[in-house]
Design an enzyme around this catalytic site. Structure first.
Site: not given
Length: 721
Positions: A65, A224
Site C-alpha cells: 500500500h 505506521c
C-alpha cells in the site's frame, strides 16, 4: 466500501511469482479503470513503501500500500495466489494480496474506510470466505461489506490461515470488532470492556486486576509510516487480545486521517501503556510515568497477547518508563533513526544499532556546527588560528585574525559537547529520560580521561543498562514518584562514574589512542584501500545500517578538537562517495532519459540538489525500483571516488555540507575530480545495464532481473519496476 473495489479489480488466480509482479498485475487493473494515472510512478511509490517495512502479515496476507500523487481516488485491488508470494511475513508467503492505493491528499472519510478493511483482515471468517469464493463479483462484495462471510459457502476442510498463538482473535470477537470498525476508525479510539459472562459477572478467571479490584487498564498507541493498514490492524489485534485477557484496553490510532487524542483522564487511570509504532509517537510525553512496552507496529499485529502480558509484568514490578520529549532525534546524513526504549519484538543487534544511532544522530549537529565553525576559523584566520589567545581578552573588530579566532574557539566549545551528548542520548535511546543524567556524566568523564569516541559509546551503553536494571527493581508505590527525579539519577551516576574512572576508563582511553595512531599511520596503498571500502559501504544501502557504520566511523575520527590528517581524509572520502549515487542518477536521467520512467526523470531533477548536498538517500527511489542495476553501479562509483579522494589527499573538517563546503576542503579541485570520476563510472554502468534490459526480448529481460511483471492476460513482459 462501495466503488472502492469492483469485480474488475479482483484477480482470483494471480500468475505472478514475486511481490513486485503481483503489485504490477493489480496496479494494471487500477490503471485500466483510470484510477492510476502513471503506472510506473505508482509502482515506484509502492516499492518505496515496501522498502521501509515488509507488508506481509501472519495468516497468509500481503497488503502492499501507499499514498501516491498518481492515484485519482482511493482504490482497493484484491488478488489470490494459491502457491503464495513472499511479502516478508514471518510465517511464510501470502495467498491473499490486497493492493491499497490512496491519493496523496485523500480525505478522512476515504481513509477511514481503508482502515476498516485493515481491521477486517483480523477476522478469520472474512479471510476464510475470501479463500473459498469462486467468482470476482462475490469477492468484491465481501471486501466492500455488501456480503457477509456467513453468506459464502466455506468448505469444512478449507483451513483458515493460522493466527499468531494467543492473539485472541476469535471469530465472534473479530466479527464484533468488524461491525464497529468504521466508527472506531473515525474516532481513533476503541474501548474494550472487560471480558466476562454475558450477564455481567466477573471477568475471565485468572485475569490480572488492579490493586483496588477493578479490571487492569491499558492504553495503547499504534502507528505506521503510511498510516493506512498496519496502524489499524495492530489496534484490532490489541483490542482482541484485551478482550481475551479480561482487561480494559483503549487504542489511539495515529493514522493518515489524523488522530483523536485519548482523554487525559483515561491515560491517568491506565495501569500500563503499549506503544506499537514505526514512526515517532506524537505527544509521547502524555504517557510519562507509566509501565510501558515500546515495540514496532508489526509486533502489535503478530504478538498482542505477549505485549499485554509484558505490560502487566512491568506494572507488577513497579517498573515505569518516562515519556520522551516531543519530537524525534535529529537526522544524520544517513537518515533519522526511530527511537525505542528497549521493548520486545526486536533482536538485540537491531536494538543495539538503534541505541547507538540515537546517540550519533544527536551528536552530528554538534559535529556539523563545531566542524564548520573551526573550518571557517582556519579559512579566515589562517592555520595558526588554533594558537591565538582567548578572544575575551584579545578581540579586535577590524582584524580578520580576531574573527577567525572567534569562530575557531566557538567551534571548539561546541566540540566539547560531542562525547557527553553521544553518551547521554545512547542512554536516552535505551531508557528514555532517566538515562540522560548518567549518560551525560559518563560522557563527560570519558572526555576528561581522554577516552574519546569509544569512551562515549561505552559510557552511554553502561548508563542505559544501569538505568534499565534499576527500573526492573520492585519498589514501594510511595517512592515511585521520586524515582525518575532523584533515586535513578543518583544511583546510576554513581555507578557509571565508578566504572568509568576506576574500572574501564583507562583501557578504553588506551584503545582510543591506538585507533587514532593507526589512522594517522595510514599511508599509500592502505589508505587507498580504506577509501575504496568506505565508498562501497556508503553506496551499499544508501542510508541504511551499512552506510551509517561508514559515516559514524568518519565522524568519530573528526570528533576531537585537533583531528589528524588521516581522520580528515577519511571524512572527505566518505562525503565524496555519499554524493555519488544521487548525482549519478540525476546525470543518467538527463543523458539517457528514455531509459527511465517519467517519475524517475522527475526524481532525477531533485537528485541534483540532493546529491550536491550530500544526501545519499536521493538515490533510494531509483534503487527501490531497480536494485540489481542501480546498487552495484553506485557501489562501483563510490569505491572509485573514495579511493581517488584518499589518493589525492583531500581533507575535510566538516561532517556534512556537500559542495557547499568545498572552499573548506583541502585540495578542493582534486576532490571534485574524484567525485566526478565516481559519478561518471556509476552513470555509465547504469546506462549500459538498463540499455541491455531494454534490448532484451519480451519476457527474458525482466525475468532474469527478478522484476518480471504479469499483465492482466498473464503474459510476462519487461518492466521498469
Amino acid at each position: 466500501m462501495s466503488e472502492m473495489i469492483t469485480a474488475d479489480l479482483v484477480d482470483l488466480d494471480l500468475s505472478a511469482d514475486t511481490k513486485e509482479a503481483a503489485a504490477r498485475a493489480l496496479a494494471e487493473r487500477m490503471a485500466a479503470l483510470g484510477r492510476v494515472t502513471d503506472l510506473d510512478g505508482f509502482l515506484a511509490d509502492v516499492a518505496a513503501r515496501e522498502a521501509q517495512m515488509p507488508t506481509g502479515l501472519d495468516g497468509g496476507i500481503g497488503i502492499p500500500h501507499c499514498r501516491s500523487e498518481h492515484v485519482t481516488e482511493p482504490t482497493l485491488a484484491f488478488g489470490r495466489k494459491a502457491a503464495g508470494i513472499d511479502f516478508g511475513a514471518p510465517d511464510g508467503p501470502a495467498d491473499l494480496i490486497f493492493l491499497i492505493a490512496a491519493p496523496a491528499g485523500a480525505d478522512d472519510a476515504h481513509l477511514t474506510i481503508l482502515s476498516a478493511l485493515a481491521r477486517q483482515l483480523t477476522n478469520t471468517a472474512f479471510t476464510a470466505a475470501l479463500r473459498a469464493v469462486d467468482d470476482t463479483e462475490t469477492a468484491a462484495a465481501l471486501v466492500r461489506g455488501d456480503r457477509t462471510p456467513a453468506s459464502v459457502d466455506v468448505p469444512a476442510d478449507a483451513g483458515n490461515a493460522e493466527r499468531p498463538e494467543g492473539s485472541g482473535a476469535t471469530e465472534a470477537g473479530a466479527a464484533g470488532a468488524v461491525a464497529s470498525a468504521e466508527d472506531t476508525a473515525v474516532s481513533g479510539t476503541a474501548p474494550v470492556p472487560s471480558a466476562g459472562a454475558e450477564d455481567g459477572s466477573d471477568p475471565v478467571p485468572g485475569a490480572t486486576a488492579a490493586p483496588d479490584g477493578r479490571p487492569f487498564r491499558v492504553v495503547a498507541v499504534t502507528s505506521c509510516p503510511t498510516g493506512i493498514a498496519h496502524t489499524y490492524m495492530a489496534a484490532e489485534s490489541l483490542e482482541n487480545a484485551g478482550r481475551e485477557a479480561g482487561i480494559e484496553l483503549v487504542v489511539e490510532t495515529q493514522g493518515s486521517a489524523g488522530f483523536t487524542r485519548l482523554d487525559p483522564a483515561v491515560i491517568a487511570a491506565a495501569d500500563g501503556v503499549i506503544l506499537a509504532h514505526d514512526v515517532p509517537v506524537r505527544e509521547k510525553e502524555r504517557f510519562a510515568g507509566k509501565p510501558t512496552v515500546d515495540v514496532g507496529v508489526k509486533a502489535g499485529i503478530n504478538r498482542p497477547a505477549e505485549l499485554v502480558a509484558e505490560v502487566r509484568e512491568k506494572a507488577a514490578r513497579g517498573e515505569v518508563t518516562a515519556g520522551s520529549a516531543p519530537g524525534s532525534a535529529a537526522g544524520s546524513a544517513s537518515g533519522t533513526p526511530v527511537e525505542r526504549t528497549g521493548g520486545t519484538g526486536e533482536g538485540y543487534g537491531t536494538r543495539l544499532r538503534t541505541w547507538l544511532m540515537s546517540g550519533v544522530s544527536y551528536m552530528v549537529p554538534f559535529v556539523a556546527a563545531g566542524g564548520l565553525l573551526i573550518a571557517l576559523g582556519f579559512a579566515i584566520g589562517g592555520w595558526q588560528v588554533n594558537k591565538a589567545p582567548s578572544v575575551m581578552d584579545h578581540f579586535v573588530w577590524t582584524q580578520a585574525d580576531s574573527w577567525g579566532a572567534l569562530l575557531f574557539q566557538i567551534g571548539g566549545v561546541a566540540f566539547n559537547f560531542l562525547i557527553p551528548v553521544l553518551a547521554g542520548y545512547i542512554a536516552y535511546g535505551m531508557a528514555d529520560r532517566p538515562g540522560l543524567v548518567p549518560g551525560f556524566v559518563g560522557g563527560s568523564i570519558a572526555l576528561t580521561i581522554n577516552a574519546g569516541f569509544l569512551g562515549g559509546l561505552a559510557a552511554g551503553l553502561i548508563a542505559g543498562g544501569v538505568v534499565m536494571a534499576i527500573q526492573k527493581v520492585r519498589i514501594p508505590a510511595a517512592v515511585r514518584g521520586i524515582m525518575p527525579v532523584v533515586v535513578i539519577p543518583l544511583i546510576s551516576s554513581a555507578v557509571v562514574g565508578f566504572l568509568m574512572f576506576v574500572v574501564i576508563g583507562k583501557p578504553i582511553a588506551s584503545a582510543q589512542k591506538g585507533m587514532t595512531d593507526w589512522l594517522n599511520g595510514l599511508t599509500g596503498a592502505n589508505a587507498v584501500l580504506l577509501g575504496a571500502l568506505l565508498g562501497l559501504m556508503m553506496c551499499f544501502d544508501l542510508g541504511g545500517p551499512v552506510n551509517k557504520v561508514a559515516y559514524t566511523f568518519a565522524t568519530a575520527g573528526i570528533a576531537v578538537a585537533n583531528p589528524g590528517d588521516s581522520a580528515m581524509k577519511i571524512m572527505a572520502a566518505v562525503m565524496a562517495a555519499g554524493m555519488v549515487p544521487p548525482l549519478a542518477m540525476a546525470l543518467a536521467t538527463t543523458v539517457r532519459a528514455r531509459l527511465f520512467t517519467p517519475t524517475e526523470r522527475e526524481n532525477g531533477k531533485a537528485a541534483w540538489v540532493l546529491g550536491a548536498s550530500f544526501i545519499t538517500e536521493g538515490a533510494i527511489p531509483f534503487a527501490a525500483a531497480d536494485p540489481l542495476r542501480v546498487i552495484p553501479s553506485a557501489m562501483a562509483g563510490g569505491a572509485v571516488t573514495g579511493a581517488l579522494s584518499m589518493t589525492f589527499g583531500a581533507t575535510l573538517r566538516a561532517p556534512h555540507g556537500g559542495i557547499f563546503v568545498v572552499p573548506l576542503i583541502g585540495n578542493p579541485f582534486l576532490y571534485l575530480i574524484a567525485v566526478a570520476a565516481g559519478v561518471g563510472v556509476t552513470t555509465a554502468l547504469v546506462v549500459v545495464l538498463k540499455g541491455l534490459r531494454k534490448r532484451s526480448p519480451s519476457g527474458a529481460g525482466a525475468e532474469s532481473a527478478g522484476t518480471g511483471a504479469v499483465s492482466p492476460a498473464g503474459s510476462k513482459e519487461p518492466v521498469a519496476a
